[in-house]
Motif scaffolding. Sequence first.
Motif, PDB file in Angstrom:
ATOM      1  N   SER A 149       0.832  -1.263  -0.087  1.00  0.00           N
ATOM      2  CA  SER A 149      -0.215  -0.064  -0.072  1.00  0.00           C
ATOM      3  C   SER A 149       0.919   1.168   0.016  1.00  0.00           C
ATOM      4  O   SER A 149       0.209   2.353  -0.107  1.00  0.00           O
ATOM      5  CB  SER A 149      -1.075   0.059   1.230  1.00  0.00           C
ATOM      6  N   LYS A 226      -7.892  -0.586  -2.944  1.00  0.00           N
ATOM      7  CA  LYS A 226      -8.309   1.095  -3.150  1.00  0.00           C
ATOM      8  C   LYS A 226      -7.352   2.002  -2.768  1.00  0.00           C
ATOM      9  O   LYS A 226      -7.080   2.766  -3.249  1.00  0.00           O
ATOM     10  CB  LYS A 226      -9.723   1.187  -2.239  1.00  0.00           C
ATOM     11  N   LYS A 227      -6.865   1.630  -1.451  1.00  0.00           N
ATOM     12  CA  LYS A 227      -5.769   2.672  -1.028  1.00  0.00           C
ATOM     13  C   LYS A 227      -4.470   1.903  -1.399  1.00  0.00           C
ATOM     14  O   LYS A 227      -4.100   0.809  -1.114  1.00  0.00           O
ATOM     15  CB  LYS A 227      -5.789   2.798   0.371  1.00  0.00           C
ATOM     16  N   HIS A 228      -3.704   2.729  -2.116  1.00  0.00           N
ATOM     17  CA  HIS A 228      -2.404   2.241  -2.544  1.00  0.00           C
ATOM     18  C   HIS A 228      -1.332   3.267  -3.031  1.00  0.00           C
ATOM     19  O   HIS A 228      -1.705   4.398  -2.898  1.00  0.00           O
ATOM     20  CB  HIS A 228      -2.697   1.362  -3.925  1.00  0.00           C
ATOM     21  N   ASP A 308      -4.821   7.832 -11.749  1.00  0.00           N
ATOM     22  CA  ASP A 308      -5.171   6.499 -11.096  1.00  0.00           C
ATOM     23  C   ASP A 308      -4.255   6.272  -9.959  1.00  0.00           C
ATOM     24  O   ASP A 308      -4.890   6.008  -8.662  1.00  0.00           O
ATOM     25  CB  ASP A 308      -4.773   5.475 -12.075  1.00  0.00           C
ATOM     26  N   ARG A 312      -5.765   6.770  -5.804  1.00  0.00           N
ATOM     27  CA  ARG A 312      -5.566   5.661  -4.888  1.00  0.00           C
ATOM     28  C   ARG A 312      -4.827   6.309  -3.678  1.00  0.00           C
ATOM     29  O   ARG A 312      -4.889   5.815  -2.608  1.00  0.00           O
ATOM     30  CB  ARG A 312      -4.829   4.633  -5.467  1.00  0.00           C
ATOM     31  N   ARG A 315      -6.830   8.240  -0.842  1.00  0.00           N
ATOM     32  CA  ARG A 315      -7.764   7.419  -0.304  1.00  0.00           C
ATOM     33  C   ARG A 315      -7.521   7.566   1.216  1.00  0.00           C
ATOM     34  O   ARG A 315      -6.425   7.218   1.339  1.00  0.00           O
ATOM     35  CB  ARG A 315      -8.148   6.242  -0.768  1.00  0.00           C
TER      36      ARG A 315
END
Length: 315
Positions: A149, A226-228, A308, A312, A315
């Motif tokens: 992440s 989603k979180k990355h 993108d 991410r 988030r």
Amino acid sequence: MKNIYSNIYSFNKIVLKKTVETLKQGNLVGLPTETVYGLAGNAYSKKAVKKIFRLKARPKKNPLIVHYFSLKEARKDVIFNDEFLKLYKRLCPGPLTFVLMKKRKSKISPLVTANLNSVAIRFPKHKIVRSIIKSLNFPIAMPSANISSRLSPVTAEDVYEEFKNKLTTIINGGKAKIGIESTVIDLTEKPKILRPGIISANEIKNFLKTNLSKKKNKIKSPGMLKKHYSPGIPLVMGKKPKKSSHAYIVFGKKFKNRRNYFNLSKKGHLKEAAANLYKIMRKIKNKGYKKIFVSKIPNQGVGIAINDRLKRASR
Ligand code: AMP
Ligand code: MG
């Protein structure tokens, strides 16, 4: 450049031999690629793959990309199709990952694919990683060499910052040229981009002469967390900071040089911006800024991949 870290090595014949030995023993190495630095282990070895997930603290359901030297080796593990062969001919080796069906007799550890019957494969272009995989009789599973992440590493020193001495061998191949992860395309049904990258959907569409699927399908890419790509501090897109303790990532020549301004590309080149993205985010974090704001970045071509990653990270 002199390496000040005892586990970062410049590449030569002796280091090649040592790296190959390390991988054969089921241990891990940090390797340069043209996209970002990777954490590599034997894709056929459960023991090695387990170590990758453990060191990265990566969720087990997030499958790994398997890296090959050429078609000959990949044929043992995956079922080719026409679309794959077309794209391979035009774009490989390079920053493009294909999701294909796994052969039943493949030796790839089920841990690599999170028990799916598909597998993601790539043929990296960087000459160091190519000379290493050419010397092995197994493919390597290789996610980015960062804690899950967080930001992907683009230099050997970034890899060190992630794992310190828990990773005994990191090969220094200079700064990763592309700077963001590969484009991932699913070819197990109607071609679909699972992760945007430097190779754009349009480019692929033109080579394949078909439209790509836009269907949302969660199961297809279980690992797209989603979180990355997170710098570890809050990130806000499309806004300007009000405090000087907040950093501003900008793009293009209209922005002045200010202490807290970080320009991804003064010339307004999206490829240059992608190459600078993680390097700049890491720098901002290490300078002690508390929050990052990002100016608008055109959402076309490589800009789609940049947005993108930023989305991410926010988030
Ligand atoms: P990373 O290792 O961070 O570059 O991420 C690789 C990504 O490729 C994963 O997050 C998955 O979403 C995708 N991927 C890998 N293997 C498969 C597969 N068998 N099917 C679908 N997506 C995959
Ligand atoms: Mg990654």
